[in-house]
Design an enzyme around this catalytic site. Structure first.
Site, short mmCIF file in Angstrom:
data_model
loop_
_atom_site.label_atom_id
_atom_site.label_comp_id
_atom_site.label_asym_id
_atom_site.label_seq_id
_atom_site.Cartn_x
_atom_site.Cartn_y
_atom_site.Cartn_z
N SER A 175 -11.26 -0.88 3.42
CA SER A 175 -10.37 -1.29 4.51
C SER A 175 -9.61 -0.07 5.02
O SER A 175 -8.85 0.54 4.27
CB SER A 175 -9.40 -2.36 4.01
N ARG B 223 0.83 -1.20 0.00
CA ARG B 223 0.00 0.00 0.00
C ARG B 223 0.87 1.26 0.00
O ARG B 223 0.59 2.23 0.68
CB ARG B 223 -0.94 0.01 1.22
N GLU C 220 -4.85 3.26 6.14
CA GLU C 220 -4.59 3.30 4.70
C GLU C 220 -4.91 4.66 4.09
O GLU C 220 -4.14 5.16 3.27
CB GLU C 220 -5.40 2.21 3.98
#
Length: 337
Positions: free
Chosen positions: A236, A166, A332
């Site tokens: 998420s 990520r 994130e």
């Protein structure tokens, strides 16, 4: 410059968390050729520049300073190549999920596990999006972007993108590059990636196709994740933390049901499981911000609360997980001010 930035533009509908937000200045970019002039305009005003895609991995402040460029560049073009792989050039403003569907139906494979991930194609390299054992890095050929600092076009190979979990150079040097197009390379020969959970059962299916895998991924995600059009969320919210072997062994002594995946660089824990163990699934704060009832990893914002409430819940979850497991969860989404 053929487009003029507009002042005080409402971004509340331009982020999937539904956070009330206003851009000080905003311009919608449909033609990459307008970008240099927009950058010069912002520079002359002493403004910072931010690129906005689908708003699916962002937490916006009540007032976003500077110039927000809403990237809406379209187009999908097959690139002729001597390679034995399909190559496609995709405009940064295209829907990521629709691009997956279109390319799989055109006979491409290697991208099917990434179906139904929200957001635009241009945002995909920033996070190096991934799901079910596949990451964007696995099928990316190169990225076209405008360098705001040097005021020139640049092309980033897969290696130059500096992809991590990520992570990418576009995230590390946030707001320096505006991605205008992404080129993908797909396999002509189907080589399924079925290592994760429910996908494993597909290994026994005769004549399995990339479309079969894509449709299964869509069904799984729809059953587990809320539609942001009906329940505001950013997917998420936390990364799955990677810990050392020593940390893993210490946790295993106290938690023999630990959900973990071995990685080359250590052990990846399931962040959703960690949050679940803290009893936070389905729980929320007084503003309604909380963990989705079907998947604790997903943060939802049904009342469209402000960014401050999102941050409060994030810290609450991080504190609970750290107290129980001594593991710090990393969010994130990026926070814009």
């Amino acid at each position: 410059m053929t487009i003029d930035p507009l002042p005080q533009v409402d971004l509340s509908a331009a982020n999937t968390l539904g956070v009330p937000s206003t851009a000080a200045w905003c311009a919608e970019l449909t033609d990459p050729g307008d970008l240099p002039a927009l950058v010069r305009w912002a520079s002359a005003q002493g403004m910072a520049i931010r690129a906005l895609g689908g708003g699916s991995n962002l937490v916006l402040n009540e007032q976003v300073s500077g110039l927000t460029i809403k990237v809406a560049i379209r187009g999908k073009t097959r690139v002729e190549t001597e390679s034995d792989r399909q190559r496609w050039r995709i405009g940064a403003g295209e829907s990521w999920h629709q691009t997956v569907v279109d390319l799989v139906l055109q006979g491409g494979s290697g991208i099917e596990n990434l179906a139904l991930i929200p957001g635009t194609v241009g945002a995909a390299p920033v996070q190096n999006i991934g799901a079910y054992g596949v990451e964007l890095a696995d099928c990316l050929y190169r990225v076209e972007a405008y360098d705001i600092l040097e005021e020139r076009w640049r092309y980033f190979t897969r290696e130059a993108c500096q992809f991590g979990y990520r992570d990418s150079v576009f995230k590390q040097l946030e707001n320096r590059f505006i991605i205008t197009a992404v080129e993908l390379e797909l396999n002509r020969t189907f080589m399924p990636q079925l290592s994760y959970g429910p996908l494993q059962a597909l290994a026994a299916k005769p004549d399995l196709t990339a479309q079969d895998v894509m449709e299964t991924v869509i069904e799984i995600r729809q059953s587990r994740l809320p539609d942001p059009d009906h329940l505001p969320n950013a997917g998420s919210f936390f990364k799955n933390p990677v810990i050392s072997t020593e940390q893993y062994q210490a946790l295993l002594v106290r938690h023999d049901d630990l959900v973990v995946y071995e990685q080359p660089e250590g052990w990846k824990l399931a962040a959703g499981w960690l949050i679940d163990q803290c009893g936070l699934r389905g729980q929320s704060n007084e503003d309604g911000v909380g963990c989705y009832e079907r998947q604790a990893l997903v943060l939802v914002n049904p009342k469209r609360a402000a960014a401050s409430s999102i941050l409060d819940w994030q810290i609450h979850v991080q504190d609970a997980v750290f107290e129980r497991f001594q593991v710090l969860l990393e969010p994130e989404p990026r926070f814009w001010t």
